[in-house]
Design a protein around this motif. Structure first.
Motif, short mmCIF file in Angstrom:
data_model
loop_
_atom_site.label_atom_id
_atom_site.label_comp_id
_atom_site.label_asym_id
_atom_site.label_seq_id
_atom_site.Cartn_x
_atom_site.Cartn_y
_atom_site.Cartn_z
N CYS A 10 0.56 -1.41 -0.38
CA CYS A 10 -0.18 -0.16 0.08
C CYS A 10 1.32 1.51 0.19
O CYS A 10 2.07 1.05 0.87
N THR A 11 0.43 2.06 -0.89
CA THR A 11 1.07 3.15 -0.75
C THR A 11 0.45 4.44 -0.77
O THR A 11 0.73 5.90 -1.53
N CYS A 55 -0.36 4.97 4.65
CA CYS A 55 1.07 4.19 4.84
C CYS A 55 2.64 5.56 4.30
O CYS A 55 2.94 4.60 4.80
N GLN A 56 2.66 5.67 3.21
CA GLN A 56 3.03 7.26 3.12
C GLN A 56 4.08 7.24 3.98
O GLN A 56 4.72 7.15 3.76
N ARG A 102 3.84 6.43 6.83
CA ARG A 102 4.25 5.60 8.45
C ARG A 102 5.49 4.37 7.32
O ARG A 102 5.25 3.60 7.58
N ARG A 103 5.64 5.09 6.40
CA ARG A 103 6.82 4.91 5.61
C ARG A 103 6.57 3.10 4.92
O ARG A 103 7.54 2.22 4.18
N GLY A 104 5.46 3.00 3.90
CA GLY A 104 4.79 2.11 3.29
C GLY A 104 5.58 2.61 1.66
O GLY A 104 6.01 1.69 1.22
N ARG A 105 6.41 3.63 1.17
CA ARG A 105 6.68 3.98 0.07
C ARG A 105 8.27 3.36 0.33
O ARG A 105 8.86 2.27 -0.56
N GLN A 149 3.15 -1.93 -6.38
CA GLN A 149 1.89 -0.86 -5.48
C GLN A 149 0.75 -1.38 -5.43
O GLN A 149 -0.51 -1.85 -6.42
N CYS A 190 -5.55 1.05 7.34
CA CYS A 190 -4.57 2.00 7.35
C CYS A 190 -4.21 2.35 9.13
O CYS A 190 -2.62 2.72 9.76
N ALA A 209 -0.53 0.10 9.35
CA ALA A 209 0.89 0.92 7.90
C ALA A 209 2.07 0.83 8.94
O ALA A 209 2.40 1.29 10.22
N PRO A 210 3.08 0.43 7.83
CA PRO A 210 2.60 0.04 6.10
C PRO A 210 1.88 -1.14 6.67
O PRO A 210 2.55 -2.33 6.49
#
Length: 163
Positions: free
Chosen positions: A82-83, A87-88, A90-93, A120, A127, A130-131
């Motif tokens: 998940c991006t 999630c972004q 919380r470090r998804g990327r 992705q 949420c 996350a991530p």
């Protein structure tokens, strides 16, 4: 290649709807094809469209709208990270980048041995965890820091090695 056995499975799904609403079984038919073939080709979409008596483009629209339908062959394990914004934040990327680095492939690619595909994904609806990532559209993995990602990949590889 859609077999008669596959069409029999389609028929069981279509039977769940009134005759004039047989197109309602389109998602079930796409899922059947994916279960059997691992992905949904344009040829399969055409067969489904003919079977359900609907335009091919309408079937294709469903296939392309949902990321659970693979439009090309994928690895044994499809890892959907998940991006979306929560999630972004919380470090998804970073999780996606970690997978790319560890597996030596880019998002959308499959490892040479055919074991992993990474992609992705938009919101997976978790949420607070996350991530997150989803394995093969079925198994949700939460709080995926680098250590947990490494453990996941090691465990999936070990499962492959014991087969």
């Amino acid at each position: 290649m859609i077999t008669e056995a596959t069409k029999a499975r389609f028929a069981r799904e279509v039977a769940k709807y009134p005759a004039e609403q047989k197109q309602s079984a389109v998602m079930a038919c796409l899922s059947i094809v994916q279960q059997e073939q691992g992905w949904v080709s344009q040829e399969s979409e055409a067969v489904i469209a003919e079977y359900l008596e609907m335009p091919e483009i309408a079937v294709h629209e469903v296939t392309t709208f949902y990321n659970m339908y693979n439009q090309h062959p994928v690895g044994k394990y499809k890892l959907s990270v998940c991006t979306n914004l929560p999630c972004q934040l919380r470090r998804g990327r970073e999780a996606l980048k970690h997978l790319e680095d560890k597996l030596g492939i880019k998002m959308g690619d499959t490892t040479a041995d055919g074991v992993f595909t990474i992609e992705q994904s938009e919101c997976l609806g978790a949420c607070a965890d996350a991530p997150v990532l989803l394995v093969n559209d079925r198994h949700m993995c939460s709080f995926m820091d680098n250590e947990k990602l490494d453990q996941l990949m090691t465990g999936l590889r070990a499962a492959e090695d014991t087969k």
